[in-house]
Enzyme design. Structure first.
Site, short mmCIF file in Angstrom:
data_model
loop_
_atom_site.label_atom_id
_atom_site.label_comp_id
_atom_site.label_asym_id
_atom_site.label_seq_id
_atom_site.Cartn_x
_atom_site.Cartn_y
_atom_site.Cartn_z
N GLY A 9 -53.91 -32.27 9.42
CA GLY A 9 -54.82 -31.14 9.22
C GLY A 9 -54.88 -30.38 10.52
O GLY A 9 -54.22 -30.74 11.49
N THR A 10 -55.69 -29.35 10.54
CA THR A 10 -55.83 -28.59 11.78
C THR A 10 -56.61 -29.42 12.80
O THR A 10 -57.14 -30.49 12.47
CB THR A 10 -56.65 -27.30 11.55
N MET A 11 -56.74 -28.90 13.99
CA MET A 11 -57.66 -29.50 14.96
C MET A 11 -59.06 -29.47 14.34
O MET A 11 -59.38 -28.62 13.51
CB MET A 11 -57.68 -28.68 16.26
N ASP A 12 -59.88 -30.43 14.73
CA ASP A 12 -61.31 -30.41 14.37
C ASP A 12 -61.59 -30.64 12.89
O ASP A 12 -62.64 -30.25 12.39
CB ASP A 12 -61.90 -29.04 14.79
N CYS A 13 -60.64 -31.23 12.17
CA CYS A 13 -60.90 -31.44 10.73
C CYS A 13 -61.31 -32.89 10.45
O CYS A 13 -61.54 -33.25 9.30
CB CYS A 13 -59.70 -31.04 9.88
N LYS A 15 -59.71 -35.91 11.91
CA LYS A 15 -58.64 -36.93 11.90
C LYS A 15 -59.02 -38.16 12.71
O LYS A 15 -58.84 -39.29 12.25
CB LYS A 15 -57.34 -36.32 12.46
N ASP A 86 -53.21 -42.35 16.68
CA ASP A 86 -53.83 -41.02 16.75
C ASP A 86 -53.01 -40.11 17.67
O ASP A 86 -52.21 -40.59 18.48
CB ASP A 86 -55.27 -41.14 17.27
N GLU A 87 -53.24 -38.83 17.53
CA GLU A 87 -52.53 -37.79 18.29
C GLU A 87 -51.01 -38.00 18.16
O GLU A 87 -50.25 -37.85 19.12
CB GLU A 87 -52.95 -37.78 19.77
N GLN A 89 -48.79 -36.28 16.87
CA GLN A 89 -47.91 -35.12 17.11
C GLN A 89 -47.19 -35.22 18.44
O GLN A 89 -46.12 -34.67 18.63
CB GLN A 89 -48.71 -33.80 17.03
N1 LIG Z 1 -72.72 -32.37 15.19
C1 LIG Z 1 -71.96 -32.66 14.14
N2 LIG Z 1 -72.50 -32.99 12.96
C2 LIG Z 1 -71.73 -33.29 11.90
N3 LIG Z 1 -70.40 -33.30 11.93
C3 LIG Z 1 -69.82 -32.97 13.08
C4 LIG Z 1 -70.55 -32.64 14.24
N4 LIG Z 1 -69.66 -32.37 15.23
C5 LIG Z 1 -68.45 -32.53 14.69
N5 LIG Z 1 -68.53 -32.89 13.40
C6 LIG Z 1 -67.45 -33.18 12.46
O1 LIG Z 1 -66.43 -33.76 13.17
C7 LIG Z 1 -65.20 -33.10 12.84
C8 LIG Z 1 -64.26 -33.23 14.02
O2 LIG Z 1 -63.96 -34.61 14.14
P1 LIG Z 1 -62.72 -35.18 14.94
O3 LIG Z 1 -62.45 -36.50 14.31
O4 LIG Z 1 -62.99 -35.16 16.40
O5 LIG Z 1 -61.59 -34.10 14.56
P2 LIG Z 1 -60.02 -34.08 14.84
O6 LIG Z 1 -59.59 -35.43 15.33
O7 LIG Z 1 -59.40 -33.70 13.53
O8 LIG Z 1 -59.82 -32.99 15.86
C9 LIG Z 1 -65.62 -31.67 12.52
O9 LIG Z 1 -64.73 -31.03 11.66
C10 LIG Z 1 -66.94 -31.91 11.82
O10 LIG Z 1 -66.71 -32.18 10.44
C1 LIG Z 2 -52.58 -26.52 18.92
C2 LIG Z 2 -52.27 -27.35 20.12
C3 LIG Z 2 -53.08 -28.42 20.46
N1 LIG Z 2 -52.79 -29.15 21.56
C4 LIG Z 2 -53.66 -30.27 21.91
C5 LIG Z 2 -55.12 -29.93 22.03
C6 LIG Z 2 -55.80 -31.26 21.73
O1 LIG Z 2 -55.87 -31.99 22.95
C7 LIG Z 2 -54.81 -31.94 20.76
C8 LIG Z 2 -55.28 -31.90 19.33
O2 LIG Z 2 -56.38 -32.77 19.20
P1 LIG Z 2 -57.34 -32.82 17.91
O3 LIG Z 2 -57.90 -34.22 17.98
O4 LIG Z 2 -56.50 -32.61 16.69
O5 LIG Z 2 -58.36 -31.77 18.08
O6 LIG Z 2 -53.58 -31.21 20.87
C9 LIG Z 2 -51.68 -28.86 22.32
O7 LIG Z 2 -51.40 -29.54 23.32
N2 LIG Z 2 -50.89 -27.81 22.00
C10 LIG Z 2 -51.14 -27.02 20.93
O8 LIG Z 2 -50.38 -26.07 20.67
#
Ligand SMILES: Nc1ncnc2c1ncn2[C@@H]1O[C@H](COP(=O)(O)OP(=O)(O)O)[C@@H](O)[C@H]1O
Ligand SMILES: Cc1cn([C@H]2C[C@H](O)[C@@H](COP(=O)(O)O)O2)c(=O)[nH]c1=O
Length: 229
Positions: A9-13, A15, A86-87, A89
């Protein structure tokens, strides 16, 4: 039957949150796992979620061999039922092949988590190999949203508030907003990615008296990010 699954998924979804939950659920049932990550925002050898949870993890360097690492543990008498990666990519294609081999030859479940594409919309090498080899690619259910409210599909890189499409592929960073002078990221829908219209640019356009109202999306003022004070 063991599987190699790529949760993407995208960042911040969510994972990393899901990675922590999967580890928790598996270990709660007595299964033994190993947790790997690479270049987590919180630092070395940790897998962290924005929800505040984190756990120690094995840091994946380019030289780490997943096959050797797991076989060494098994030889020492440890049990390994699953891997959390994790990470992913950032892993090399060879490392992804080692993960597939662990599934096929040792029956170990591999749950890999990562974004597919970089800020230029190009696939990361590790993600490409995962898409090629995974038994399943699973998109996360919780969708991150673009500032306009559409489902976010792209990861944009923002430097000093301005979206860029050139630069190093790997720059570790967060999706935090409103900081200046930093590399940060913002998730966007394709329409706004293509127009280079991140929330900062949209806000500026909406407030400018020179902007012609040619598109409601562009003229809508994006919501202000929450104050982090
Ligand atoms: N304060 C919050 N309250 C509830 N959910 C949150 C909060 N902050 C972040 N999140 C949830 O955490 C998700 C990001 O989680 P994270 O596992 O770090 O994402 P990823 O690894 O995909 O980048 C956000 O999309 C949101 O759903
Ligand atoms: C798009 C993009 C992302 N990154 C880096 C930024 C973050 O450190 C991770 C993604 O972490 P998340 O847990 O999924 O938020 O990837 C990068 O290095 N280059 C890029 O283009």
């Amino acid at each position: 039957m063991a599987e190699l699954v790529f949760f993407s998924g995208t960042m911040d979804c969510g994972k990393s949150t899901l990675a922590l939950q999967m580890d928790h659920n598996n270990s709660a049932r007595g299964r033994q796992g190993l947790i790997f990550t690479k270049l987590d925002r919180m630092g070395e050898s940790v897998l962290s979620s924005r929800l505040g949870l984190s756990t120690p993890a094995i840091e994946v360097s380019d030289h780490l061999d997943f096959w050797d690492t797991v076989v060494e543990r098994l030889t020492q008498g440890a049990r390994v039922d699953y891997l959390i990666c994790d990470e992913a990519q950032f892993y090399t294609p060879e490392q992804v092949e080692q993960l597939a081999r662990l599934v096929d030859e040792l029956g170990i479940d591999v749950h890999a988590f990562g974004i597919t594409a970089d800020f230029r919309t190009e696939l990361f090498a590790g993600s490409r190999r995962l898409i090629e080899l995974a038994d399943r690619v699973q998109l996360l259910q919780v969708e991150a949203l673009c500032w306009c409210g559409r489902k976010a599909t792209h990861n944009a890189r923002i430097v000093d508030g301005v979206m860029v499409v050139e630069g190093e592929q790997v720059v570790v960073g967060d999706t935090a907003s409103a900081s200046v002078g930093l590399v940060e990221y913002e998730v966007l829908c394709r329409r706004h990615y293509m127009r280079r219209m991140n929330s900062h640019a949209a806000r500026a356009a909406a407030l400018s008296p020179d902007t012609l109202p040619f598109d409601l999306d562009v003229c809508a003022v994006p919501p202000q990010p929450p104050s982090r004070a």
